[in-house]
Design an enzyme around this catalytic site. Structure first.
Site, short mmCIF file in Angstrom:
data_model
loop_
_atom_site.label_atom_id
_atom_site.label_comp_id
_atom_site.label_asym_id
_atom_site.label_seq_id
_atom_site.Cartn_x
_atom_site.Cartn_y
_atom_site.Cartn_z
N ASP A 66 0.82 -1.21 0.00
CA ASP A 66 0.00 0.00 0.00
C ASP A 66 0.86 1.27 0.00
O ASP A 66 0.50 2.26 -0.63
CB ASP A 66 -0.93 0.00 1.21
CG ASP A 66 -2.13 -0.91 1.02
OD1 ASP A 66 -2.33 -1.41 -0.11
OD2 ASP A 66 -2.87 -1.14 2.00
N ARG A 165 -6.03 21.77 21.24
CA ARG A 165 -4.67 21.83 21.73
C ARG A 165 -4.21 20.41 22.00
O ARG A 165 -4.87 19.65 22.70
CB ARG A 165 -4.56 22.65 23.02
CG ARG A 165 -3.11 22.76 23.51
CD ARG A 165 -2.97 23.69 24.69
NE ARG A 165 -1.56 23.85 25.06
CZ ARG A 165 -1.13 24.65 26.03
NH1 ARG A 165 -1.99 25.37 26.74
NH2 ARG A 165 0.16 24.74 26.29
N ASN A 181 -5.59 7.10 10.72
CA ASN A 181 -6.85 7.43 11.36
C ASN A 181 -7.34 6.32 12.29
O ASN A 181 -7.77 6.57 13.41
CB ASN A 181 -7.91 7.71 10.28
CG ASN A 181 -9.30 7.84 10.83
OD1 ASN A 181 -9.68 8.87 11.36
ND2 ASN A 181 -10.09 6.78 10.69
N LYS A 182 -7.24 5.08 11.84
CA LYS A 182 -7.71 3.95 12.66
C LYS A 182 -6.83 3.78 13.90
O LYS A 182 -7.33 3.40 14.97
CB LYS A 182 -7.72 2.67 11.84
CG LYS A 182 -8.28 1.46 12.58
CD LYS A 182 -8.35 0.24 11.68
CE LYS A 182 -8.96 -0.94 12.42
NZ LYS A 182 -8.17 -1.36 13.59
N SER A 183 -5.53 4.08 13.77
CA SER A 183 -4.62 3.90 14.90
C SER A 183 -4.90 4.89 16.02
O SER A 183 -4.46 4.68 17.16
CB SER A 183 -3.17 4.03 14.44
OG SER A 183 -2.84 5.37 14.13
#
Length: 281
Positions: A66, A165, A181-183
């Site tokens: 990927d 923040r 994003n999933k992590s």
């Protein structure tokens, strides 16, 4: 001669005389060069032309995983007039790579039996300081480069939504929702939904700074603007897919869903959710 014969209006793909120039994107190695030799021969035997310049190609083939696929798309300019194909070079799951370099029979069978189709993956655009615009197939991330938090005013369209923040923010496409994003506990999103997702990196919530505290998904019709507070931490690292850009004096980043899509050749019966299950479950 092998041709893909399935009609376009049913989701298939026809290899015409105009789609016979192949460009292979990969990181050379002795092992990979040996594996590519029969693949080049297979292309030649079926009246395809292997070209040395990506701009001459109608089909761009990424050999690797990927990460290599993402690089191939970026290095060739997110082209809208060609198809991208992902081929795994190792025994690993891939969300962009349907084919395996060691399984030539699978490729032949897919072509002969019209078991492939064109899928279109959403792309986001990130504009920095209203000047330079970059495209991302997976995600755009804005992260602090200093050992201190970054402060960002988050705007959705014309609404000031929150003041963040923390370590940074990740803005992901649907296909990118299974990556960075999933992590950080973002949701996995179906790529048929024209949208993008915003996820936090170690947000600090107190009486002064308050965020939603969870990922949120925006319609493709929305515009997200991140105003970076100029407090000495004003040149964060901006990640575009799997590349980092160090841009000084970042005032704002505007993100929206692009009109462009990345067209990929996929196995017809290997859906996005098949690949998600195979990769994670």
């Amino acid at each position: 001669m092998i041709k893909w014969q399935h009609p376009l209006h049913k989701g298939g793909f026809i290899v015409s005389d105009q789609r016979r120039n192949l460009f292979f994107y990969y990181h050379p190695s002795h092992e990979l060069d040996e594996k590519l030799t029969p693949l080049f021969q297979l292309a030649s035997d079926n009246d395809f032309n292997v070209v040395n310049e990506s701009k001459e190609a109608n089909i761009i083939i990424a050999i690797g995983g990927d990460g290599t696929f993402l690089q191939a798309v970026r290095k060739t300019g997110f082209r809208q007039d060609c198809l991208y194909v992902g081929i795994r070079s190792h025994n690993e799951a891939g969300l962009y790579c349907d084919f395996d370099i060691d399984d030539h029979d699978e490729m032949i069978a897919a072509m002969k039996n019209a078991e492939v189709e064109v899928r279109r993956f959403p792309v986001i655009e990130a504009t920095v300081n209203g000047e330079s615009t970059y495209q991302c197939l997976n995600e755009c991330s804005v992260r602090s480069t200093l050992i201190k938090s970054i402060v960002v005013d988050v705007h959705i369209d014309d609404l000031h939504f929150e003041t963040f923040r923390g370590d940074g923010l990740v803005i992901a496409t649907p296909t990118g929702s299974t990556a960075y994003n999933k992590s950080v506990n973002g949701a996995v999103v179906d790529p048929k939904l024209p949208c993008f997702q915003v996820s936090e990196l170690a947000s600090l919530n107190n009486n002064r700074y308050r965020t939603l505290g969870s990922s949120f998904i925006l319609s493709g019709e929305r515009t997200l603007k991140l105003d970076v507070r100029q407090d000495g931490n004003d040149h964060p690292v901006i990640g575009m897919d799997n590349e980092a850009f160090s841009i000084r004096n970042i005032r704002d980043v505007t993100i929206k869903l692009s009109d462009d899509v990345i067209k990929t050749v996929k196995m017809k019966h290997n859906t996005y959710w098949d690949r998600v299950k195979r990769t994670f479950l």
